[in-house]
Design a protein around this motif. Structure first.
Motif, PDB file in Angstrom:
ATOM      1  N   ARG A  73     -69.012  41.655 -34.200  1.00  0.00           N
ATOM      2  CA  ARG A  73     -67.740  40.827 -34.208  1.00  0.00           C
ATOM      3  C   ARG A  73     -67.128  41.387 -35.455  1.00  0.00           C
ATOM      4  NH1 ARG A  73     -69.473  36.065 -35.126  1.00  0.00           N
ATOM      5  NH2 ARG A  73     -70.734  35.781 -32.871  1.00  0.00           N
ATOM      6  N   ARG A  84     -65.797  44.650 -34.203  1.00  0.00           N
ATOM      7  CA  ARG A  84     -64.254  45.071 -33.861  1.00  0.00           C
ATOM      8  C   ARG A  84     -63.266  43.997 -33.919  1.00  0.00           C
ATOM      9  NH1 ARG A  84     -63.683  40.923 -29.732  1.00  0.00           N
ATOM     10  NH2 ARG A  84     -65.804  39.356 -30.519  1.00  0.00           N
ATOM     11  N   ARG A  96     -57.871  33.755 -31.441  1.00  0.00           N
ATOM     12  CA  ARG A  96     -57.733  33.566 -29.788  1.00  0.00           C
ATOM     13  C   ARG A  96     -57.127  35.228 -28.894  1.00  0.00           C
ATOM     14  NH1 ARG A  96     -51.647  31.152 -31.689  1.00  0.00           N
ATOM     15  NH2 ARG A  96     -51.839  31.000 -29.429  1.00  0.00           N
ATOM     16  N   ALA A  97     -56.959  36.178 -29.703  1.00  0.00           N
ATOM     17  CA  ALA A  97     -57.031  37.224 -28.331  1.00  0.00           C
ATOM     18  C   ALA A  97     -58.316  37.268 -27.076  1.00  0.00           C
ATOM     19  CB  ALA A  97     -57.177  38.846 -28.679  1.00  0.00           C
ATOM     20  N   HIS A  98     -59.448  36.802 -28.481  1.00  0.00           N
ATOM     21  CA  HIS A  98     -61.089  36.858 -27.328  1.00  0.00           C
ATOM     22  C   HIS A  98     -61.345  34.850 -27.155  1.00  0.00           C
ATOM     23  CE1 HIS A  98     -64.419  38.759 -25.116  1.00  0.00           C
ATOM     24  NE2 HIS A  98     -65.519  37.830 -26.103  1.00  0.00           N
ATOM     25  N   GLU A  99     -61.407  34.391 -26.189  1.00  0.00           N
ATOM     26  CA  GLU A  99     -61.398  32.834 -25.296  1.00  0.00           C
ATOM     27  C   GLU A  99     -62.838  32.647 -26.353  1.00  0.00           C
ATOM     28  OE1 GLU A  99     -60.225  28.748 -23.083  1.00  0.00           O
ATOM     29  OE2 GLU A  99     -60.056  30.938 -22.837  1.00  0.00           O
ATOM     30  N   PRO A 100     -63.740  33.424 -25.980  1.00  0.00           N
ATOM     31  CA  PRO A 100     -65.608  32.569 -26.100  1.00  0.00           C
ATOM     32  C   PRO A 100     -65.694  33.175 -27.532  1.00  0.00           C
ATOM     33  CG  PRO A 100     -65.046  34.005 -23.786  1.00  0.00           C
ATOM     34  CD  PRO A 100     -63.881  34.650 -24.412  1.00  0.00           C
ATOM     35  N   ASP A 101     -64.886  34.286 -27.981  1.00  0.00           N
ATOM     36  CA  ASP A 101     -65.365  33.845 -29.351  1.00  0.00           C
ATOM     37  C   ASP A 101     -64.320  32.938 -29.902  1.00  0.00           C
ATOM     38  OD1 ASP A 101     -66.692  35.744 -30.035  1.00  0.00           O
ATOM     39  OD2 ASP A 101     -65.187  37.463 -30.555  1.00  0.00           O
TER      40      ASP A 101
END
Length: 92
Positions: free
Chosen positions: A30, A33, A63-68
């Motif tokens: 993460r 990324r 915000r760009a990756h809802e699961p995170d």
């Protein structure tokens, strides 16, 4: 004195954003990324971690990756919406 925000004060917003950054950095994949997508270098992140622009980039990353976003919010014991809107509360 820092300006108040709609959900608290700027210091609370910064603290929550720093906690979110800590959560992101606890996982190597993460973290890598984050660096790749934001264009930040590791040294720049260390040097500017507490600055509003860097913290807004972290919130944007989540915000760009809802699961995170949802996982981070759960870990920090806040509503995902609170975390997603945090970037607006961070003052330069």
């Amino acid at each position: 004195m820092r300006p108040l925000t709609e959900n608290g004060n700027a210091e609370e917003a910064e603290t929550l954003a720093l906690r979110a950054l800590g959560w992101v950095l606890c996982d190597d994949r993460r973290a890598q990324r984050l660096l790749a997508l934001t264009g930040l270098e590791a040294e720049d992140l260390r040097r500017h971690a507490g600055e509003a622009a860097t913290l807004r980039a972290v919130i944007g990353f989540l915000r760009a990756h809802e699961p995170d976003l949802v996982a981070c919010a759960r870990e920090l014991d806040v509503a995902p919406e609170r975390l997603a809107n945090l970037g607006r509360e961070l003052k330069a």
